[in-house]
Design a protein around this motif. Structure first.
Motif, PDB file in Angstrom:
ATOM      1  N   GLN A 519      35.993  33.691  44.906  1.00  0.00           N
ATOM      2  CA  GLN A 519      37.117  33.324  45.771  1.00  0.00           C
ATOM      3  C   GLN A 519      36.679  32.402  46.906  1.00  0.00           C
ATOM      4  O   GLN A 519      37.439  31.541  47.346  1.00  0.00           O
ATOM      5  N   ASN A 520      35.437  32.583  47.362  1.00  0.00           N
ATOM      6  CA  ASN A 520      34.921  31.738  48.446  1.00  0.00           C
ATOM      7  C   ASN A 520      34.257  30.463  47.929  1.00  0.00           C
ATOM      8  O   ASN A 520      33.660  29.715  48.696  1.00  0.00           O
ATOM      9  N   ASN A 521      34.335  30.240  46.614  1.00  0.00           N
ATOM     10  CA  ASN A 521      33.786  29.041  45.972  1.00  0.00           C
ATOM     11  C   ASN A 521      32.258  28.960  46.073  1.00  0.00           C
ATOM     12  O   ASN A 521      31.679  27.878  46.000  1.00  0.00           O
ATOM     13  N   ASN A 522      31.623  30.122  46.237  1.00  0.00           N
ATOM     14  CA  ASN A 522      30.166  30.152  46.153  1.00  0.00           C
ATOM     15  C   ASN A 522      29.723  30.168  44.692  1.00  0.00           C
ATOM     16  O   ASN A 522      28.570  29.880  44.390  1.00  0.00           O
ATOM     17  N   LEU A 523      30.646  30.554  43.819  1.00  0.00           N
ATOM     18  CA  LEU A 523      30.454  30.453  42.373  1.00  0.00           C
ATOM     19  C   LEU A 523      31.495  29.487  41.843  1.00  0.00           C
ATOM     20  O   LEU A 523      32.675  29.595  42.194  1.00  0.00           O
ATOM     21  N   GLN A 524      31.079  28.538  41.017  1.00  0.00           N
ATOM     22  CA  GLN A 524      32.038  27.572  40.481  1.00  0.00           C
ATOM     23  C   GLN A 524      32.517  27.958  39.074  1.00  0.00           C
ATOM     24  O   GLN A 524      33.591  27.559  38.649  1.00  0.00           O
ATOM     25  N   ILE A 525      31.686  28.730  38.375  1.00  0.00           N
ATOM     26  CA  ILE A 525      32.052  29.194  37.030  1.00  0.00           C
ATOM     27  C   ILE A 525      31.929  30.711  37.007  1.00  0.00           C
ATOM     28  O   ILE A 525      30.892  31.262  37.396  1.00  0.00           O
ATOM     29  N   LEU A 526      32.994  31.403  36.564  1.00  0.00           N
ATOM     30  CA  LEU A 526      32.959  32.861  36.451  1.00  0.00           C
ATOM     31  C   LEU A 526      33.101  33.245  34.987  1.00  0.00           C
ATOM     32  O   LEU A 526      34.142  33.014  34.369  1.00  0.00           O
ATOM     33  N   VAL A 527      32.019  33.799  34.427  1.00  0.00           N
ATOM     34  CA  VAL A 527      32.045  34.307  33.057  1.00  0.00           C
ATOM     35  C   VAL A 527      32.452  35.774  33.129  1.00  0.00           C
ATOM     36  O   VAL A 527      31.827  36.555  33.855  1.00  0.00           O
ATOM     37  N   SER A 528      33.481  36.142  32.381  1.00  0.00           N
ATOM     38  CA  SER A 528      34.056  37.471  32.571  1.00  0.00           C
ATOM     39  C   SER A 528      34.624  38.030  31.276  1.00  0.00           C
ATOM     40  O   SER A 528      34.931  37.286  30.340  1.00  0.00           O
ATOM     41  N   THR A 529      34.762  39.353  31.235  1.00  0.00           N
ATOM     42  CA  THR A 529      35.584  39.987  30.195  1.00  0.00           C
ATOM     43  C   THR A 529      37.008  40.013  30.740  1.00  0.00           C
ATOM     44  O   THR A 529      37.304  39.365  31.741  1.00  0.00           O
ATOM     45  N   THR A 530      37.885  40.781  30.142  1.00  0.00           N
ATOM     46  CA  THR A 530      39.305  40.729  30.529  1.00  0.00           C
ATOM     47  C   THR A 530      39.612  41.466  31.825  1.00  0.00           C
ATOM     48  O   THR A 530      40.785  41.656  32.148  1.00  0.00           O
ATOM     49  N   VAL A 531      38.596  41.866  32.580  1.00  0.00           N
ATOM     50  CA  VAL A 531      38.880  42.516  33.867  1.00  0.00           C
ATOM     51  C   VAL A 531      39.607  41.574  34.817  1.00  0.00           C
ATOM     52  O   VAL A 531      40.221  42.017  35.786  1.00  0.00           O
ATOM     53  N   ILE A 532      39.559  40.264  34.554  1.00  0.00           N
ATOM     54  CA  ILE A 532      40.259  39.317  35.439  1.00  0.00           C
ATOM     55  C   ILE A 532      41.677  39.032  34.941  1.00  0.00           C
ATOM     56  O   ILE A 532      42.370  38.180  35.475  1.00  0.00           O
ATOM     57  N   GLU A 533      42.117  39.798  33.924  1.00  0.00           N
ATOM     58  CA  GLU A 533      43.427  39.511  33.325  1.00  0.00           C
ATOM     59  C   GLU A 533      44.563  39.650  34.324  1.00  0.00           C
ATOM     60  O   GLU A 533      45.527  38.899  34.308  1.00  0.00           O
ATOM     61  N   VAL A 534      44.470  40.650  35.195  1.00  0.00           N
ATOM     62  CA  VAL A 534      45.580  40.955  36.098  1.00  0.00           C
ATOM     63  C   VAL A 534      45.186  40.730  37.547  1.00  0.00           C
ATOM     64  O   VAL A 534      44.142  41.197  37.989  1.00  0.00           O
ATOM     65  N   GLY A 535      46.017  39.995  38.252  1.00  0.00           N
ATOM     66  CA  GLY A 535      45.987  40.007  39.697  1.00  0.00           C
ATOM     67  C   GLY A 535      45.034  39.076  40.416  1.00  0.00           C
ATOM     68  O   GLY A 535      45.199  38.838  41.597  1.00  0.00           O
ATOM     69  N   VAL A 536      44.005  38.568  39.767  1.00  0.00           N
ATOM     70  CA  VAL A 536      43.047  37.706  40.467  1.00  0.00           C
ATOM     71  C   VAL A 536      43.713  36.368  40.787  1.00  0.00           C
ATOM     72  O   VAL A 536      44.234  35.706  39.907  1.00  0.00           O
ATOM     73  N   ASP A 537      43.671  35.985  42.051  1.00  0.00           N
ATOM     74  CA  ASP A 537      44.402  34.796  42.493  1.00  0.00           C
ATOM     75  C   ASP A 537      43.460  33.854  43.238  1.00  0.00           C
ATOM     76  O   ASP A 537      43.146  34.061  44.405  1.00  0.00           O
ATOM     77  N   VAL A 538      42.968  32.846  42.526  1.00  0.00           N
ATOM     78  CA  VAL A 538      42.090  31.830  43.126  1.00  0.00           C
ATOM     79  C   VAL A 538      42.737  30.474  42.857  1.00  0.00           C
ATOM     80  O   VAL A 538      42.677  29.953  41.746  1.00  0.00           O
ATOM     81  N   SER A 539      43.376  29.915  43.873  1.00  0.00           N
ATOM     82  CA  SER A 539      44.175  28.701  43.666  1.00  0.00           C
ATOM     83  C   SER A 539      43.320  27.504  43.267  1.00  0.00           C
ATOM     84  O   SER A 539      43.820  26.547  42.675  1.00  0.00           O
ATOM     85  N   ASN A 540      42.018  27.542  43.572  1.00  0.00           N
ATOM     86  CA  ASN A 540      41.138  26.424  43.251  1.00  0.00           C
ATOM     87  C   ASN A 540      40.660  26.445  41.797  1.00  0.00           C
ATOM     88  O   ASN A 540      40.068  25.493  41.315  1.00  0.00           O
ATOM     89  N   ALA A 541      40.915  27.570  41.085  1.00  0.00           N
ATOM     90  CA  ALA A 541      40.513  27.674  39.677  1.00  0.00           C
ATOM     91  C   ALA A 541      41.550  26.949  38.822  1.00  0.00           C
ATOM     92  O   ALA A 541      42.731  27.292  38.838  1.00  0.00           O
TER      93      ALA A 541
END
Length: 673
Positions: A519-541
């Protein structure tokens, strides 16, 4: 006196053993037996050989033109062949492993033979020889098990009908039967089991479907009327709400205004609100909830918002705290990670009402959490919570109004069946300025070709999600996994761009740290399973890459795609998949062709079925005997409207006494999750 409720054991020849076998098919009463409908019919009507479709099962009438011959092959296997004369045509008939038929097939004899016709070879695989009185009849075929034969079901159904036909009465009101040209129930039972023609079977099945849908909806609507307890009447100040709306940093859409008005009407009434708010990803459900919360707190009550994950709960708390600055709303966050000291300080403030908006996870429903006067409870992503968890939140107040929200658009079929006891509000329009996410599908061997495009996104200062179904490599399943992809992306993009890893096996602190870094853009690529399916809100992604995307359901893919497209930049979704089935290919094309969650969820339902879309235990769609809630959606909808109209009448229980008795009796075992 006889009754359709009588146990099947009253029928002649149904002893304890046969009764137990029938019970395995859920046939316990005479009514169960009479409503145990055939799933298809064998049509014994004699057909002209020129009008037969290839591989169709048909009855042919002709003369035996050759002596039958038997050829043995393998162990106890044989083929019986004859030549069959039909007018001037010769058809070769083959019977497998029925050598005893030879005695019935003498040359020159006219017979009826039923089988599957091969038009190209002018031959038929014979199934059986019919009696002359079988011609032009339909033979019912029933679902069976290893203990119950077709002949047994046919025998007991015939026996039950003959003995109980005069006790079959209509429950469906005559006005509805006449309106939709439906058969009476006695005719339905007869023509479902013993039709003489296809037309009779079709008409009977049409009525049986409607009856099933209508009675289901009557039970549902009756339950809804019973459950509409006296609720808290929230007498808020409309002028103050209007002033608050003016402070919002954006304009409400017409769809949001319509839904807010529906909620406000519920809040002001003395009937407990039980409303489902559904809207596509990014449609603005949260701001609708915010206005309901503000109205409730303005009237002196508390509100609670329960989210399925700590990440989402914290996100809501931060967002709502900013929106409610300079108001009387006092926001607090309560999750499983809330420190014990902070928890001890917070609980008394919730109990005495000082804290009037409590946002959190399932921590909100723990036994030691006491509310002062909970007027509105909001359940975000409500399908993520179990029945008992939702019930516990309801019970935290007396007559508390309930607003359940979901960003997974629910197809009309499921809205009518699974959520028929709730009022449903739909936000069907996205806020202006939101650009549709551009979606593409590529094969895995094409992935290298898109690396330059990914680099362009990163060099523009944008961020990227990469999703895979597995955490670690599995020998049993040939799918990409998060750990391998994480290592591969690090090799390709670091040190210029930073890559993070997020999955469900990490503890909550680790998850929160990784999401905070992204969220703070310290990471530019996030490799993830489906835990990010709901609710994660990063407008820069702005880009979502999903590996093995054919292993996800359409609704889940749409949710994942909804994580991007939340800012001002054009966003993209890249599906990487090598589907091995036609259904898998169709799913990929649906995602590429549509950004409409309601269309996608309906397609998902059609391709996979309600059990796979929502989970077998959560699907809520009953196992109708003859009705198909997907294929027969229009009929289901009509049945619902008719049921609503009847239950809305004040004297319906007296006016439709027999219907009410049936509905009330069946509601004893009719539970809606």
């Amino acid at each position: 006196m006889k009754s359709l409720k009588d146990n099947v054991s009253v029928l002649k020849g149904v002893g304890p053993k046969k009764q137990a076998s029938l019970s395995e098919l859920n046939i316990n009463s005479v009514f169960d037996l009479l409503s145990y409908y055939p799933f298809r019919y064998d049509d014994f009507e004699v057909k002209n050989i020129n009008n037969i479709v290839d591989q169709e099962k048909v009855t042919l009438k002709g003369t035996i033109a050759s002596e039958p011959t038997i050829v043995h092959y393998g162990r106890r296997r044989n083929i019986l062949n004859i030549r069959f004369l039909i007018d001037n045509d010769i058809v070769k008939i083959t019977f497998f492993n029925q050598p005893w038929l030879k005695k019935q097939l003498s040359v020159g004899r006219e017979v009826l033979i039923y089988g599957r016709f091969d038009k190209n070879r002018s031959s038929m695989a014979g199934i059986k020889i019919l009696q002359s009185n079988d011609s032009n009849q339909m033979s019912s075929i029933y679902p069976t098990n290893k203990h119950v034969r077709q002949s047994t079901i046919k025998e007991v159904v015939k026996l039950a009908y003959d003995e109980y036909k005069n006790y079959i009465v209509d429950i469906i009101p005559d006005s509805i039967r006449l309106k939709y040209r439906l058969e009476d129930f006695k005719t339905v039972i007869h023509d479902m089991h013993f039709p003489k023609t296809k037309k009779e079977a079709i008409l009977a099945r049409r009525t049986a479907k409607f009856n099933e849908f209508f009675l289901f909806q009557m039970r549902l609507q009756n339950l809804k009327s019973i459950s509409q307890n006296k609720g808290l009447s929230i007498k808020f100040n409309q002028n103050k709400v209007d002033e608050f709306i003016k402070t919002l940093p954006f304009k409400l859409t017409d769809a949001q205004k319509r839904v807010i008005n529906e909620i406000f009407i519920d809040l002001k009434s003395n009937r407990q609100m039980n409303r489902l708010l559904q809207g596509d990803v990014g449609s603005g459900k949260t701001i609708v909830a915010v206005l309901g919360i503000y109205a409730c707190i303005d009237a002196g009550y508390q509100a609670a918002l329960m989210a399925p994950t700590e990440i989402l709960a914290e996100q809501h708390a931060n967002k709502l705290a900013k929106l409610f600055e300079n108001t009387s709303v006092n926001v607090s966050l309560l999750t499983g990670n809330t420190k014990l000291s902070a928890r001890k300080e917070l609980l008394p403030r919730i109990k005495d009402g000082e804290v009037n908006l409590i946002i959190g996870t399932h921590a909100l429903i723990q036994d030691n959490i006491e509310y002062n006067n909970l007027g509105l409870a909001i359940i975000d992503e409500q399908h993520r919570f179990g029945v008992n968890q939702r019930k516990k939140l309801r019970q935290k107040g007396k007559g508390t109004n309930i607003l359940a929200m979901t960003a997974t658009p629910i197809p009309r079929t499921l809205a009518i069946t699974s959520y028929g006891e709730m009022d449903v509000s739909i936000i069907d329009k996205l806020p202006s300025g939101r650009q549709p996410v551009k979606t593409s599908w590529i094969r895995e061997n094409q992935f290298k070709s898109v690396l330059p495009f990914i680099n362009d996104r990163l060099s523009s200062g944008e961020q990227i999600y990469v999703v895979t179904p597995l955490v670690e490599e599995s020998e049993a399943v040939d799918m990409k996994n998060a750990v391998n992809i994480y290592e591969n992306f690090k090799d390709i993009f670091e040190p210029k761009y930073q890559v993070g890893l997020l999955h469900g096996q990490m503890n909550d602190d680790e998850k929160n740290n990784v999401m905070g870094e992204f969220q703070n853009n310290n990471l530019q690529i996030l490799v993830s399973t489906t835990v990010i399916e709901v609710g994660v809100d990063v407008s820069n992604a702005t880009m979502m890459i999903v590996f093995n995307s054919d292993h996800f359901g359409l609704a889940q893919l749409h949710q994942l795609r909804g994580r991007v497209g939340r800012g001002n930049h054009q966003s993209y979704c890249l599906l990487v998949a090598d589907p091995k089935t036609e259904v898998g290919t169709k799913r990929m094309n649906v995602m590429v062709d549509s950004n409409n969650g309601f269309i996608i969820s309906q397609k998902d339902l059609e391709l996979r079925g309600p059990g796979d879309v929502m989970g077998k235990a959560q699907s809520g769609v009953p196992d109708f005997k003859v009705g198909d809630p997907i294929a027969d959606l229009t009929m289901l909808n009509i049945a619902q409207q008719e049921a609503i109209q009847i239950v809305s009448q004040k004297d319906w229980k007296n006016q439709y006494n027999e219907l009410f008795n049936y509905v009330s009796e069946n509601n004893k075992k009719f539970l809606i999750n």
